[in-house]
Design a protein around this motif. Structure first.
Motif, PDB file in Angstrom:
ATOM      1  N   ASN A  81       5.690  15.668  -6.151  1.00 40.27           N
ATOM      2  CA  ASN A  81       5.625  15.353  -7.580  1.00 40.27           C
ATOM      3  C   ASN A  81       4.551  14.309  -7.858  1.00 40.27           C
ATOM      4  O   ASN A  81       3.871  14.362  -8.888  1.00 40.27           O
ATOM      5  CB  ASN A  81       6.977  14.843  -8.074  1.00 40.27           C
ATOM      6  CG  ASN A  81       6.935  14.478  -9.541  1.00 40.27           C
ATOM      7  OD1 ASN A  81       6.888  15.329 -10.422  1.00 40.27           O
ATOM      8  ND2 ASN A  81       6.934  13.177  -9.821  1.00 40.27           N
ATOM      9  N   SER A  82       4.382  13.374  -6.940  1.00 41.91           N
ATOM     10  CA  SER A  82       3.343  12.354  -7.130  1.00 41.91           C
ATOM     11  C   SER A  82       1.950  12.974  -7.179  1.00 41.91           C
ATOM     12  O   SER A  82       1.072  12.498  -7.902  1.00 41.91           O
ATOM     13  CB  SER A  82       3.413  11.296  -6.023  1.00 41.91           C
ATOM     14  OG  SER A  82       4.517  10.440  -6.225  1.00 41.91           O
ATOM     15  N   ILE A  83       1.730  14.044  -6.419  1.00 38.60           N
ATOM     16  CA  ILE A  83       0.442  14.725  -6.469  1.00 38.60           C
ATOM     17  C   ILE A  83       0.239  15.350  -7.846  1.00 38.60           C
ATOM     18  O   ILE A  83      -0.872  15.307  -8.406  1.00 38.60           O
ATOM     19  CB  ILE A  83       0.350  15.781  -5.347  1.00 38.60           C
ATOM     20  CG1 ILE A  83       0.268  15.072  -3.990  1.00 38.60           C
ATOM     21  CG2 ILE A  83      -0.858  16.697  -5.553  1.00 38.60           C
ATOM     22  CD1 ILE A  83       0.283  15.999  -2.794  1.00 38.60           C
ATOM     23  N   VAL A  84       1.304  15.920  -8.424  1.00 31.87           N
ATOM     24  CA  VAL A  84       1.221  16.443  -9.790  1.00 31.87           C
ATOM     25  C   VAL A  84       0.844  15.326 -10.757  1.00 31.87           C
ATOM     26  O   VAL A  84      -0.062  15.465 -11.589  1.00 31.87           O
ATOM     27  CB  VAL A  84       2.557  17.078 -10.219  1.00 31.87           C
ATOM     28  CG1 VAL A  84       2.495  17.552 -11.672  1.00 31.87           C
ATOM     29  CG2 VAL A  84       2.920  18.243  -9.308  1.00 31.87           C
ATOM     30  N   VAL A  85       1.536  14.191 -10.645  1.00 35.36           N
ATOM     31  CA  VAL A  85       1.294  13.070 -11.553  1.00 35.36           C
ATOM     32  C   VAL A  85      -0.098  12.485 -11.335  1.00 35.36           C
ATOM     33  O   VAL A  85      -0.757  12.057 -12.293  1.00 35.36           O
ATOM     34  CB  VAL A  85       2.382  11.988 -11.389  1.00 35.36           C
ATOM     35  CG1 VAL A  85       2.115  10.815 -12.327  1.00 35.36           C
ATOM     36  CG2 VAL A  85       3.765  12.568 -11.673  1.00 35.36           C
ATOM     37  N   LEU A  86      -0.566  12.472 -10.090  1.00 29.83           N
ATOM     38  CA  LEU A  86      -1.914  11.962  -9.832  1.00 29.83           C
ATOM     39  C   LEU A  86      -2.956  12.804 -10.563  1.00 29.83           C
ATOM     40  O   LEU A  86      -3.926  12.263 -11.115  1.00 29.83           O
ATOM     41  CB  LEU A  86      -2.208  11.952  -8.324  1.00 29.83           C
ATOM     42  CG  LEU A  86      -1.539  10.826  -7.539  1.00 29.83           C
ATOM     43  CD1 LEU A  86      -1.742  11.036  -6.034  1.00 29.83           C
ATOM     44  CD2 LEU A  86      -2.107   9.467  -7.955  1.00 29.83           C
ATOM     45  N   LEU A  87      -2.771  14.123 -10.579  1.00 31.78           N
ATOM     46  CA  LEU A  87      -3.721  14.953 -11.316  1.00 31.78           C
ATOM     47  C   LEU A  87      -3.632  14.672 -12.813  1.00 31.78           C
ATOM     48  O   LEU A  87      -4.653  14.445 -13.470  1.00 31.78           O
ATOM     49  CB  LEU A  87      -3.462  16.442 -11.069  1.00 31.78           C
ATOM     50  CG  LEU A  87      -4.354  17.371 -11.925  1.00 31.78           C
ATOM     51  CD1 LEU A  87      -5.827  17.178 -11.602  1.00 31.78           C
ATOM     52  CD2 LEU A  87      -3.961  18.820 -11.775  1.00 31.78           C
ATOM     53  N   PHE A  88      -2.418  14.657 -13.359  1.00 32.60           N
ATOM     54  CA  PHE A  88      -2.281  14.507 -14.807  1.00 32.60           C
ATOM     55  C   PHE A  88      -2.684  13.107 -15.273  1.00 32.60           C
ATOM     56  O   PHE A  88      -3.263  12.958 -16.360  1.00 32.60           O
ATOM     57  CB  PHE A  88      -0.849  14.823 -15.231  1.00 32.60           C
ATOM     58  CG  PHE A  88      -0.457  16.265 -15.018  1.00 32.60           C
ATOM     59  CD1 PHE A  88      -1.415  17.235 -14.777  1.00 32.60           C
ATOM     60  CD2 PHE A  88       0.877  16.658 -15.051  1.00 32.60           C
ATOM     61  CE1 PHE A  88      -1.068  18.571 -14.581  1.00 32.60           C
ATOM     62  CE2 PHE A  88       1.242  17.983 -14.864  1.00 32.60           C
ATOM     63  CZ  PHE A  88       0.264  18.946 -14.629  1.00 32.60           C
ATOM     64  N   SER A  89      -2.395  12.085 -14.481  1.00 31.84           N
ATOM     65  CA  SER A  89      -2.807  10.731 -14.877  1.00 31.84           C
ATOM     66  C   SER A  89      -4.319  10.573 -14.738  1.00 31.84           C
ATOM     67  O   SER A  89      -4.963   9.923 -15.568  1.00 31.84           O
ATOM     68  CB  SER A  89      -2.062   9.672 -14.058  1.00 31.84           C
ATOM     69  OG  SER A  89      -2.270   9.854 -12.669  1.00 31.84           O
ATOM     70  N   HIS A 292       5.679  14.012 -16.413  1.00 26.72           N
ATOM     71  CA  HIS A 292       4.350  14.604 -16.294  1.00 26.72           C
ATOM     72  C   HIS A 292       3.455  14.310 -17.488  1.00 26.72           C
ATOM     73  O   HIS A 292       2.532  15.065 -17.792  1.00 26.72           O
ATOM     74  CB  HIS A 292       4.475  16.109 -16.061  1.00 26.72           C
ATOM     75  CG  HIS A 292       5.155  16.444 -14.783  1.00 26.72           C
ATOM     76  ND1 HIS A 292       5.877  17.613 -14.588  1.00 26.72           N
ATOM     77  CD2 HIS A 292       5.243  15.754 -13.595  1.00 26.72           C
ATOM     78  CE1 HIS A 292       6.365  17.633 -13.350  1.00 26.72           C
ATOM     79  NE2 HIS A 292       5.996  16.521 -12.740  1.00 26.72           N
ATOM     80  N   LEU A 293       3.728  13.207 -18.172  1.00 28.67           N
ATOM     81  CA  LEU A 293       2.829  12.681 -19.199  1.00 28.67           C
ATOM     82  C   LEU A 293       2.559  13.687 -20.313  1.00 28.67           C
ATOM     83  O   LEU A 293       1.437  13.814 -20.809  1.00 28.67           O
ATOM     84  CB  LEU A 293       1.498  12.232 -18.559  1.00 28.67           C
ATOM     85  CG  LEU A 293       1.625  11.239 -17.391  1.00 28.67           C
ATOM     86  CD1 LEU A 293       0.270  10.962 -16.767  1.00 28.67           C
ATOM     87  CD2 LEU A 293       2.270   9.945 -17.852  1.00 28.67           C
ATOM     88  N   ASN A 294       3.603  14.409 -20.713  1.00 25.18           N
ATOM     89  CA  ASN A 294       3.513  15.356 -21.833  1.00 25.18           C
ATOM     90  C   ASN A 294       2.469  16.443 -21.630  1.00 25.18           C
ATOM     91  O   ASN A 294       1.888  16.948 -22.595  1.00 25.18           O
ATOM     92  CB  ASN A 294       3.212  14.610 -23.146  1.00 25.18           C
ATOM     93  CG  ASN A 294       4.430  13.883 -23.699  1.00 25.18           C
ATOM     94  OD1 ASN A 294       5.564  14.268 -23.454  1.00 25.18           O
ATOM     95  ND2 ASN A 294       4.192  12.809 -24.425  1.00 25.18           N
TER      96      ASN A 294
END
Length: 372
Positions: A81-89, A292-294
């Motif tokens: 999940n952190s990899i997902v968030v790293l992309l979105f952030s 996931h930052l909307n």
């Protein structure tokens, strides 16, 4: 002129260019919606920290009893999940909604995108410049392949594992964990080795400047060095690598691709960049919007790429008020079902077909928010 051409022309006359939405809606949004939000940088740093902590724990796995190794799986899930968030952030950061200092933006964008094998300079070119300005048009590098494009390795691989009516479940699973890497490989090799719009193994080739080309090459070397450092720190141990490197990356890439597949792939192509026509927003549980930052508010993002993602819901409210019936908004599960019920190559702007070109399936009519 045939019926498909007539429909295309009729739809085009009803489209509204991206700039018109932005011009009308921006004065209705509070100034703070466009102010930098450094707090989002903290989110990026926290998720980098989660990855480092996960690898630190994994470094001790050779001392764990074999029957307890399964206890690492929740950690791998969190890292994924952190990899997902790293992309979105990083995505928000590179659009300029987090900080304005370009050097810090570049450095943090580079770090945030490293686990996704995406050079920061490449991201600005392929996503910010090409995709956003040419969304789902003939020149968008992120669109589906055309039926008439050569059946080369790039098109064959995408046909093999993208969600479609023909995809085999096994290859779909493989694609969920690897499609992000294939996307990067296609586009990066296209600009580094050729840098010519005639390259035919990408959906739509584009060119970059010599300065960008050099930067991408050096960033790629640095990214490879960081990945090798991670592998070295894990002593190239197969169990450690499987649980703390390959598994989180597979989970992260699958999560990323779920969103990306639903963003545009079921929509028609268009010559007018109308985000309510060529983009799709999905409903996900609120927890995932928070996590996931909307990112599910994708049409809203395409109207204001540089807005603080906290304000996407307000953009939606304004869209529904001032442009009723235009926003395409459906449940994530329904968006996925539509992808699995339609072929994945464009026969024309409004029609999908399969690898053989024998099918003719209209792009699905996606319900608008006014009908839900």
């Amino acid at each position: 002129m045939n019926s498909q051409q007539l429909m295309s022309r009729s739809e085009e006359e009803l489209m509204i260019p991206h700039a018109e939405y932005a011009k009308k809606l921006r004065p209705l949004l509070p100034p703070e919606a466009f102010a930098p939000d450094p707090g989002k940088l903290v989110i990026l740093l926290i998720n980098l920290g989660i990855m480092i902590l996960g690898w630190a724990i994994a470094s001790t796995l050779d001392r764990w009893p074999v029957f307890l190794l399964w206890l690492y799986l929740p950690i791998a899930l969190v890292m994924g999940n952190s990899i997902v968030v790293l992309l979105f952030s990083s995505h928000n950061l590179m659009h300029g909604s987090v900080i304005k200092n370009k050097r810090v933006m570049y450095l943090m964008g580079f770090l945030g995108l490293t686990l996704l094998w995406m050079p920061a300079t490449m991201w600005k070119a392929v996503h910010n410049r090409e995709h956003h300005n040419k969304t789902n048009s003939m020149n968008d590098p992120d669109r589906n392949y055309l039926e008439g494009q050569p059946k080369n390795w790039g098109k064959w691989i995408q046909n093999l594992f993208v969600p479609s009516a023909e995809v085999h479940p096994l290859w779909l699973a493989v694609g969920m964990t690897s499609a992000w890497g294939v996307h990067n490989f296609r586009n990066i090799t296209s600009v580094l080795f050729f840098n010519d719009k005639s390259v035919d193994y990408v959906p739509a080739a584009f060119t970059i400047t010599p300065k960008e080309r050099r930067a991408i090459a050096w960033e790629l070397v640095a990214i490879a060095a960081i990945h090798l450092t991670i592998l070295y720190a894990l002593h190239f141990d197969p169990i450690k690598l499987l649980l703390s490197y390959f598994l989180p990356i597979a989970i992260g890439y699958a999560g990323v691709m779920f969103y990306i597949y639903t963003n545009h792939m079921a929509s028609p192509m268009s010559t007018v960049n109308d985000p309510t026509f060529n983009s799709l927003s999905i409903r996900v549980p609120k927890f995932f919007d928070w996590l996931h930052l909307n990112f599910s508010y994708h049409t809203e993002h395409h109207i204001f790429p540089n807005i603080n993602s906290d304000y996407y819901p307000l953009v939606r409210e304004l869209l529904e008020l001032h442009y009723p019936g235009r926003l395409k908004l459906i449940d994530a599960t329904e968006a996925w079902r539509l992808l699995l019920q339609t072929p994945r190559h464009y026969k024309d702007e409004n029609t999908f077909t399969d690898w053989s070109g024998e099918k003719s399936v209209p792009c699905p009519v996606i319900p608008t928010s006014a009908k839900n």
